[in-house]
Design an enzyme around this catalytic site. Structure first.
Site, short mmCIF file in Angstrom:
data_model
loop_
_atom_site.label_atom_id
_atom_site.label_comp_id
_atom_site.label_asym_id
_atom_site.label_seq_id
_atom_site.Cartn_x
_atom_site.Cartn_y
_atom_site.Cartn_z
N ARG A 1 4.56 -6.88 17.31
CA ARG A 1 6.10 -7.57 17.51
C ARG A 1 5.95 -9.26 18.18
NH1 ARG A 1 11.20 -5.11 14.83
NH2 ARG A 1 11.04 -5.30 12.21
N LYS B 1 15.35 5.22 7.47
CA LYS B 1 16.98 4.14 7.25
C LYS B 1 17.75 4.24 6.27
CE LYS B 1 16.12 0.87 11.54
NZ LYS B 1 15.98 -0.06 11.43
N GLY C 1 8.16 -1.98 10.79
CA GLY C 1 8.10 -2.74 11.99
C GLY C 1 7.36 -0.82 12.58
N GLY D 1 13.82 -4.19 6.54
CA GLY D 1 14.82 -4.82 6.15
C GLY D 1 14.96 -6.12 5.73
P1 ADP Z 1 10.15 0.21 8.83
O1 ADP Z 1 10.45 0.12 10.53
O2 ADP Z 1 8.96 0.77 8.62
O3 ADP Z 1 11.13 -0.49 7.93
P2 ADP Z 1 12.49 2.45 8.56
O4 ADP Z 1 12.42 2.51 10.06
O5 ADP Z 1 13.08 3.00 7.38
O6 ADP Z 1 10.80 1.87 8.31
O7 ADP Z 1 11.48 4.20 8.86
C1 ADP Z 1 10.21 5.10 8.95
C2 ADP Z 1 10.29 6.37 9.78
O8 ADP Z 1 10.49 7.02 8.01
C3 ADP Z 1 8.59 6.92 10.79
O9 ADP Z 1 9.53 6.80 11.92
C4 ADP Z 1 8.72 8.01 9.29
O10 ADP Z 1 8.38 9.11 10.44
C5 ADP Z 1 10.24 8.54 8.45
N1 ADP Z 1 10.24 9.45 7.01
C6 ADP Z 1 8.96 9.32 6.55
N2 ADP Z 1 9.87 9.73 5.77
C7 ADP Z 1 10.25 11.17 6.11
C8 ADP Z 1 10.28 12.72 6.31
N3 ADP Z 1 9.47 12.56 4.80
N4 ADP Z 1 10.64 13.35 6.96
C9 ADP Z 1 11.00 13.05 8.27
N5 ADP Z 1 10.38 11.30 8.77
C10 ADP Z 1 10.33 10.61 7.30
C1 3PG Z 2 14.42 -3.90 12.51
O1 3PG Z 2 13.33 -2.73 13.56
O2 3PG Z 2 14.08 -3.43 10.82
C2 3PG Z 2 15.08 -5.06 12.51
O3 3PG Z 2 14.66 -5.06 14.21
C3 3PG Z 2 16.06 -4.25 12.63
O4 3PG Z 2 16.61 -3.69 13.38
P1 3PG Z 2 19.28 -3.21 12.81
O5 3PG Z 2 18.22 -2.92 11.17
O6 3PG Z 2 19.07 -1.99 14.25
O7 3PG Z 2 19.63 -4.29 13.27
MG MG Z 3 12.10 1.20 11.61
#
Ligand code: ADP
Ligand code: 3PG
Ligand code: MG
Length: 393
Positions: free
Chosen positions: A38, A199, A350, A373
């Site tokens: 990023r 998330k 991310g 998101g």
């Molecule tokens: P992004 O940042 O790509 O939008 P998220 O923040 O939603 O993705 O999720 C990423 C995290 O989800 C990773 O750190 C991964 O370890 C976790 N994750 C996905 N599936 C599982 C699971 N079954 N158990 C624990 N953690 C998980």
């Molecule tokens: C993300 O990592 O998706 C953005 O930086 C936004 O973060 P947030 O979901 O905590 O608002």
């Molecule tokens: Mg994330």
């Protein structure tokens, strides 16, 4: 696609320019930057500002400190990395809108940078508090939006500041909008959305927008847990995000009328407390003490099957806890398969981008978005508040 006024047309020399970046980077346990994508992706804009002789004040959030100063989320490691990349020091104003920030921004010479400490240390950021937004806006004369990953948040720095200053889109925002628009405007079909991650409360309510828009939605990761629980499966000791019943009922109702196929996991890789061993079990047979950590091989095969004749793919969210090599196979095997499938493939998020890097599957994608998101909402045609507020070109 509506083009936004870009920084190419701004007169920048000697001007104090407030730039919103998304330096919400994945961190190591000790706070160090685990992946600087990023930061790297913001460089075209930062280098342009420097070469043009702007006095740049950077703003970002990191994590979710919820309006309180929390040392785990300081931007110190981020400015450290940024200074090394730029080859010049980037001081950090730890009081955000206080005397350090005011004096630091006033003292900047042409081509220099200052960064404000984590905006979310102040409760005014997420609340889009007018006094906080006005105090931020007073630090600069122009505003540049380059935080694509945060455009879905209506916060002080993303909406409050651009409503108070002449505003421009940075190069990253321009590029993201251009690439992701290909998924909004007549994507080539079949179009498959491959979704996972953690998330869950944020993302699950967004999924219904894929119904009718995508031909197939394959769901893994922790995002699949509420769906499986809602279908009556017991998931052992797996933590399932609650409070989503209404959303799930509504999703199923909408799915009934839509032609979109929903593919859920049928098996899983389990973690058993007290052992390092893992088990592969069908979703209907998960023991009470086990935790779901990855999709199993039968699910991998189903997801790969769904991708086989796809022409457009959107992926967000690891399909398991892929940071742990024991639970990375699901994500790796599905994404590696994508490399041999023709079409336009976008990865977003991310954590997703870092994991794609770690698993050596970035070549499966024509474009890796810095947004999670934000990308998810954008590809569903949702208007992002941080984008809507910028003037059109
Ligand atoms: P992004 O940042 O790509 O939008 P998220 O923040 O939603 O993705 O999720 C990423 C995290 O989800 C990773 O750190 C991964 O370890 C976790 N994750 C996905 N599936 C599982 C699971 N079954 N158990 C624990 N953690 C998980
Ligand atoms: C993300 O990592 O998706 C953005 O930086 C936004 O973060 P947030 O979901 O905590 O608002
Ligand atoms: Mg994330």
């Amino acid at each position: 696609m509506v083009a936004k006024r870009g920084i190419q047309v701004a007169s920048l020399r000697g001007r104090r320019v407030l730039v919103r970046v998304d330096f919400n980077v994945p961190q190591e346990a000790n706070g160090q930057v685990a992946d600087d994508r990023r930061i790297q992706e913001a460089l075209p804009t930062l280098n342009h500002l420097r070469a043009a002789g702007a006095r740049t004040i950077l703003m970002s959030h990191l994590g979710r400190p919820e309006g309180r100063h929390d040392p785990r989320f300081t931007l110190k490691p981020v400015v450290h990395r940024l200074s090394a990349i730029l080859g010049q020091p980037v001081p950090l104003a730890s009081d955000i809108i206080g005397i350090q920030a005011i004096e630091g921004s006033a003292r900047l010479a042409n081509g220099e940078f200052l960064m404000l400490e984590n905006l979310r240390f102040h409760p005014g950021e997420e609340a889009n508090d007018p006094a906080f937004a006005a105090a931020l806006a007073r630090l600069g004369e122009l505003f540049v939006e380059d935080a694509f990953g945060t455009l879905h948040r209506a916060h002080a720095s993303t909406v409050g500041v651009p409503s108070r200053l002449p505003s421009y889109a940075g190069f990253l925002v321009e590029r993201e909008v251009r690439e992701l628009s290909r998924l909004v405007e007549r994507p080539e079909r079949p179009y498959v959305a491959l979704l996972g991650g953690a998330k869950v409360a944020d993302k699950l309510p967004l999924l219904a927008s894929f119904l009718g828009r995508a031909d197939t939605v394959a769901i893994g990761g922790a995002l699949a847990f509420p769906f499986l629980a809602h279908r009556g499966h017991t998931l052992g000791a797996t933590e399932v995000e609650g409070g989503l019943e209404d959303v799930l009922v509504e999703f199923d109702r909408a799915a009934m009328g839509a032609k979109t196929e929903i593919v859920l996991p049928t098996d899983a890789v389990l973690e058993r407390p007290g052992t390092s061993a893992t088990d592969v079990v069908e979703i209907g047979a998960i023991p009470p003490d086990a935790i779901i950590r990855d999709i199993g091989p039968a699910t991998v095969a189903r997801f790969r099957g769904a991708l086989l004749d796809s022409r457009t793919v959107f992926w967000n969210g690891p399909l398991g806890r892929a940071e742990d090599p024991r639970f990375a196979a699901g994500t790796r095997d599905v994404l590696a398969h994508l490399a041999s499938i023709p079409g336009y493939h976008v990865g977003a998020g991310g954590d997703s981008a870092r994991i794609a890097q770690d698993l050596a599957v970035t070549s499966s994608f024509q474009f890796l978005s810095t947004g999670g998101g934000a990308a998810l909402e954008f590809v569903q045609g949702t208007e992002l508040p941080g984008l809507a507020i910028l003037p059109d070109a």
